[in-house]
Design a protein around this motif. Structure first.
Motif, PDB file in Angstrom:
ATOM      1  N   ASN A 264     -50.367 -25.632 -26.635  1.00 57.41           N
ATOM      2  CA  ASN A 264     -50.442 -26.045 -25.235  1.00 57.41           C
ATOM      3  C   ASN A 264     -49.038 -26.119 -24.661  1.00 57.41           C
ATOM      4  O   ASN A 264     -48.216 -26.940 -25.079  1.00 57.41           O
ATOM      5  CB  ASN A 264     -51.129 -27.411 -25.134  1.00 57.41           C
ATOM      6  N   LEU A 265     -48.736 -25.262 -23.679  1.00 60.02           N
ATOM      7  CA  LEU A 265     -47.397 -25.199 -23.083  1.00 60.02           C
ATOM      8  C   LEU A 265     -46.970 -26.537 -22.516  1.00 60.02           C
ATOM      9  O   LEU A 265     -45.800 -26.931 -22.626  1.00 60.02           O
ATOM     10  CB  LEU A 265     -47.376 -24.128 -21.984  1.00 60.02           C
ATOM     11  N   PHE A 266     -47.913 -27.276 -21.930  1.00 63.49           N
ATOM     12  CA  PHE A 266     -47.570 -28.530 -21.250  1.00 63.49           C
ATOM     13  C   PHE A 266     -47.265 -29.638 -22.262  1.00 63.49           C
ATOM     14  O   PHE A 266     -46.393 -30.475 -22.035  1.00 63.49           O
ATOM     15  CB  PHE A 266     -48.710 -28.910 -20.313  1.00 63.49           C
ATOM     16  N   VAL A 267     -47.967 -29.621 -23.383  1.00 61.83           N
ATOM     17  CA  VAL A 267     -47.667 -30.563 -24.465  1.00 61.83           C
ATOM     18  C   VAL A 267     -46.265 -30.291 -25.004  1.00 61.83           C
ATOM     19  O   VAL A 267     -45.470 -31.220 -25.229  1.00 61.83           O
ATOM     20  CB  VAL A 267     -48.711 -30.444 -25.595  1.00 61.83           C
ATOM     21  N   ILE A 268     -45.945 -29.018 -25.205  1.00 64.08           N
ATOM     22  CA  ILE A 268     -44.622 -28.630 -25.711  1.00 64.08           C
ATOM     23  C   ILE A 268     -43.527 -29.032 -24.723  1.00 64.08           C
ATOM     24  O   ILE A 268     -42.483 -29.565 -25.113  1.00 64.08           O
ATOM     25  CB  ILE A 268     -44.581 -27.113 -25.973  1.00 64.08           C
ATOM     26  N   ALA A 269     -43.781 -28.792 -23.435  1.00 64.41           N
ATOM     27  CA  ALA A 269     -42.782 -29.134 -22.414  1.00 64.41           C
ATOM     28  C   ALA A 269     -42.507 -30.635 -22.396  1.00 64.41           C
ATOM     29  O   ALA A 269     -41.351 -31.064 -22.273  1.00 64.41           O
ATOM     30  CB  ALA A 269     -43.261 -28.661 -21.038  1.00 64.41           C
ATOM     31  N   ILE A 270     -43.549 -31.448 -22.539  1.00 62.22           N
ATOM     32  CA  ILE A 270     -43.374 -32.908 -22.550  1.00 62.22           C
ATOM     33  C   ILE A 270     -42.558 -33.337 -23.767  1.00 62.22           C
ATOM     34  O   ILE A 270     -41.574 -34.071 -23.654  1.00 62.22           O
ATOM     35  CB  ILE A 270     -44.736 -33.623 -22.531  1.00 62.22           C
ATOM     36  N   GLY A 271     -42.967 -32.868 -24.945  1.00 64.79           N
ATOM     37  CA  GLY A 271     -42.287 -33.275 -26.171  1.00 64.79           C
ATOM     38  C   GLY A 271     -40.832 -32.849 -26.209  1.00 64.79           C
ATOM     39  O   GLY A 271     -39.936 -33.664 -26.479  1.00 64.79           O
ATOM     40  N   LEU A 272     -40.572 -31.575 -25.929  1.00 69.33           N
ATOM     41  CA  LEU A 272     -39.198 -31.074 -25.970  1.00 69.33           C
ATOM     42  C   LEU A 272     -38.367 -31.644 -24.819  1.00 69.33           C
ATOM     43  O   LEU A 272     -37.147 -31.835 -24.955  1.00 69.33           O
ATOM     44  CB  LEU A 272     -39.189 -29.549 -25.921  1.00 69.33           C
ATOM     45  N   GLY A 273     -39.012 -31.904 -23.682  1.00 67.14           N
ATOM     46  CA  GLY A 273     -38.296 -32.506 -22.552  1.00 67.14           C
ATOM     47  C   GLY A 273     -37.779 -33.903 -22.879  1.00 67.14           C
ATOM     48  O   GLY A 273     -36.656 -34.270 -22.518  1.00 67.14           O
TER      49      GLY A 273
END
Length: 352
Positions: A264-273
């Protein structure tokens, strides 16, 4: 004692902690909306937390290298990098970059890529993984040049592994020696690949090398122009550009590796952000406290970690190497360098 040294660790981590609360709250909301179950919500919440920790562990060396460059920049450009730069790092590399890869690899439009990320995460992840080889070759070559540029320096007089670094610095006067070394490594490594993969690796490595050289040339030109117009002093737009490309190269591995935990791109963006905000906080602390000057071998550990990361990115074109190993390896090297610095400081204090 000045204000910078009086600031507590919590003060430096304030915005990172705020971003953690907001990010994990968004993760819980996303989990509930996408699964509708407490178990699913907790799973996505946990994945975001793990991704944040992974990003932090992978980015210790990134923060140190950023601080190394920022300490020579004017306060104005430091502020610009730590504000605009972090926006580019979080949104550009963690959201736009994965979308751009799919746009290019699948030959689709940006909106189609966004829809694919939301509705077809498996297909999205497959395309990202297939693009790993050129990304690893490009990023590995760029980071290898960054690391070797630190060691191949005639003016470098502080050596951690003295027998090795002193010899390397002796050859720094040979024009283009690090370029020749990187090209040789890339060509030798490409022989481990076959067919089209070999060609893709070589071309991507050359593009990584050219990008490094162009950033160096363009950075020097921009900073020289700014000096002549008095628009900025040392370390202006050119240094800003260099740091952004450097951050992108560090992010390649983390972004691709994150798809092993979630598609999930949005899960990845949250975690890495969330992780990227901690990198920003660590960078500010290193600059304001003058930590690099206090611990003489800390930079050495970071650049050795970068060199190892570059080699790992090359090998990841052949076999999968867990990002946890990469992160722990880099953090371990920096820890040993810190320990060596503390020992050196104690010996100097005892001698005085």
């Amino acid at each position: 004692m000045d204000y910078a040294t009086e600031k507590s660790l919590i003060s430096y981590l304030k915005w990172a902690l705020i971003s953690t609360v907001i990010g994990l709250a968004l993760a819980a909301l996303l989990g509930w909306q996408s699964t509708g179950t407490i178990g699913g919500t907790l799973t996505i919440f946990f994945i975001c937390a793990v991704l944040a920790v992974l990003e932090i562990s992978l980015s210790f060396d990134n923060a140190i290298v950023n601080a190394n460059k920022l300490k020579d920049m004017t306060p104005v450009w430091q502020h610009r990098f730590l504000t605009w730069g972090i926006i580019i790092a979080v949104f550009g590399m963690r959201i736009v970059f994965p979308l751009l890869i799919v746009v290019i690899a699948a030959n689709v439009g940006p909106w189609t890529a966004m829809v694919m990320a939301a509705t077809q995460p498996e297909e999205y992840a497959r395309i990202m993984n297939e693009a790993h080889l050129p990304i690893a070759a490009f990023g590995g070559t760029f980071l290898m040049m960054v690391a070797l540029g630190y060691f191949f320096d005639e003016e470098k007089d502080v050596h951690w592994i003295h027998w090795l670094e002193s010899r390397i610095s002796q050859y720094a006067s040979v024009k283009g020696v690090e370029i020749a070394f990187v090209l040789t490594v890339a060509l030798l490594f490409s022989r481990l690949l076959e067919g089209a993969e070999r060609d893709v690796f070589v071309y991507s490595a050359i593009y990584g090398l050219l990008t490094f050289l162009l950033v160096e040339v363009l950075g020097g030109f921009l900073d020289k122009s700014q000096e002549s117009t008095r628009a900025a002093a040392q370390g202006g737009l050119g240094a800003f550009l260099y740091l952004e490309v450097l951050d992108a190269s560090f992010s390649f591995d983390g972004v691709i590796g994150a798809f092993a935990l979630s598609q999930n791109l949005f899960v990845i963006a949250i975690g890495l952000g969330i992780g990227a905000m901690y990198v920003r906080s660590m960078t500010i602390m290193l600059v304001e406290r003058g930590t690099l000057a206090q611990y003489r071998y800390l930079e050495h550990g970071a650049f050795y970690a970068i060199l190892i990361l570059a080699v790992i990115m090359y090998f990841q074109t052949l076999v999968h190497i867990p990002e946890v190993i990469t992160g722990l390896g880099g953090a371990g090297l920096i820890g040993v360098a810190l320990w060596s610095s503390i020992r050196w400081n104690r010996r100097e204090a005892a001698a005085e």
